[in-house]
Write a protein that holds these residues in place. Sequence first.
Motif, short mmCIF file in Angstrom:
data_model
loop_
_atom_site.label_atom_id
_atom_site.label_comp_id
_atom_site.label_asym_id
_atom_site.label_seq_id
_atom_site.Cartn_x
_atom_site.Cartn_y
_atom_site.Cartn_z
N UNK A 124 23.34 -6.75 17.79
CA UNK A 124 23.53 -7.29 19.14
C UNK A 124 24.97 -7.08 19.61
N UNK A 125 25.93 -7.27 18.70
CA UNK A 125 27.33 -7.02 19.05
C UNK A 125 27.54 -5.56 19.43
N UNK A 126 26.96 -4.66 18.66
CA UNK A 126 27.13 -3.23 18.94
C UNK A 126 26.43 -2.82 20.23
N UNK A 127 25.27 -3.39 20.50
CA UNK A 127 24.58 -3.10 21.76
C UNK A 127 25.39 -3.60 22.95
N UNK A 128 25.97 -4.80 22.80
CA UNK A 128 26.84 -5.32 23.85
C UNK A 128 28.03 -4.41 24.09
N UNK A 129 28.63 -3.91 23.01
CA UNK A 129 29.75 -2.99 23.14
C UNK A 129 29.34 -1.74 23.91
N UNK A 130 28.15 -1.24 23.65
CA UNK A 130 27.66 -0.02 24.29
C UNK A 130 27.65 -0.18 25.82
N UNK A 131 27.22 -1.34 26.30
CA UNK A 131 27.10 -1.54 27.75
C UNK A 131 28.43 -1.96 28.40
N UNK A 132 29.32 -2.56 27.62
CA UNK A 132 30.63 -2.96 28.17
C UNK A 132 31.57 -1.77 28.27
N UNK A 133 31.37 -0.79 27.40
CA UNK A 133 32.37 0.27 27.22
C UNK A 133 32.78 1.02 28.49
N UNK A 134 31.89 1.32 29.45
CA UNK A 134 32.35 2.03 30.65
C UNK A 134 33.46 1.31 31.41
#
Length: 390
Positions: A50-60
């Motif tokens: 879940x942390x990694x998925x959140x990072x994926x969407x925040x990154x832009x």
Amino acid sequence: MAFFRNTTVNLLNLHYGVHALALSGGGAFFAVFLLRAGVPAHGVLASLAAILIGRFFIRPSVLILGKRHGLKPLVIAGTILTALQYPLLAEVNGVGWPLLALCAVSSLGDTFYWTSYHAYFASLGDAEHRGHQVGAREAIAALVGIAAPLLTGWALVTLGPRVAFGATALALALSALPLLKTPNVLVAADAPGALHAAWPGVLMLAADGWTAAGYVFVWQIALFLSLGESFAAFGGAMALAAVAGAITGLLLGRFIDAGHGRRAVWLAAGTMAAALIFRATGYGHPAVAVVANAAGALVNAFYTPTMMTAVYNQAQASPCTLRFHVATEGGWDAGGAAGCLAAAGLLWAGAPLWAAILLSLLGTTAAFALLRRYYGAQASGVAQAPTPVR
């Protein structure tokens, strides 16, 4: 040692050393503390996913702020944000709102820190000394990692999680101080072709993320359980591994810089595969598990410089290092999340932990193929950013 003459990289490595002091302390206990706090093993892995998925969407959003402020402020802000997750970690007690808050804050801090840090290091380092500089960085991280897990394990047992993880947060915040003397790196408003140039690196780090799911996250749970869920024993095992890492830390960087990248790939993939098999067989056997954990020092000496030299050199040669790392770190998040979810699914279905560890061999095989392609093209005089792999 010409690779030490870059004062800015030396300051970056000083920052990384203090940062690693915190991560090898409180950071090493992140997953196992969740397990001890009542989150089941498959739930721990799902939380990490879940942390990694959140990072994926925040990154832009990192790119938006990077174009406005440059890389240095983002690295400093990310450093401070990563510190905020550890006081929250101390409050987790099973699956509930504190765990959800921890996942959200961890996603935010890790996204801003790692994306901007890797872009910053790639921009300010020297391509001809890259292997040395990455090797020196990893050796520093291993050296400071000797005492940190011992102290954190002791603090968790005697002083409690609030003190132990509070110290981790303080160390992370202090690691920002060397960055005050480093230059800013501006980010271009537009960089045509940046995504195309990043694609090989995206695939490399996606494979690396999948590998890390079993090699790091599942293994930490397996080691902790093998040692009777003892924080002190777990910290001792981590300290022993750090001693081994400090001894071998500079071993391969010189080898890569001398033009032996293709042979380095065989060593990197071979040591990673051997380490995964060793760890899978060591689960449930305390003495073997401790030795298998320490053997990871060879992975740090061979695998990490081989992977990161390729990634950093491609980033520096790309139209924009920040855009490159926004894309490639997104690849790592996708690979890591997929690997964690696959491992969580196996454990939820009743599979043993060793099977979840061995899942990482798929990522190691993919990384081997991609790195062989990169270093083969480099040896043939092909540009740093090769044609995307289909």
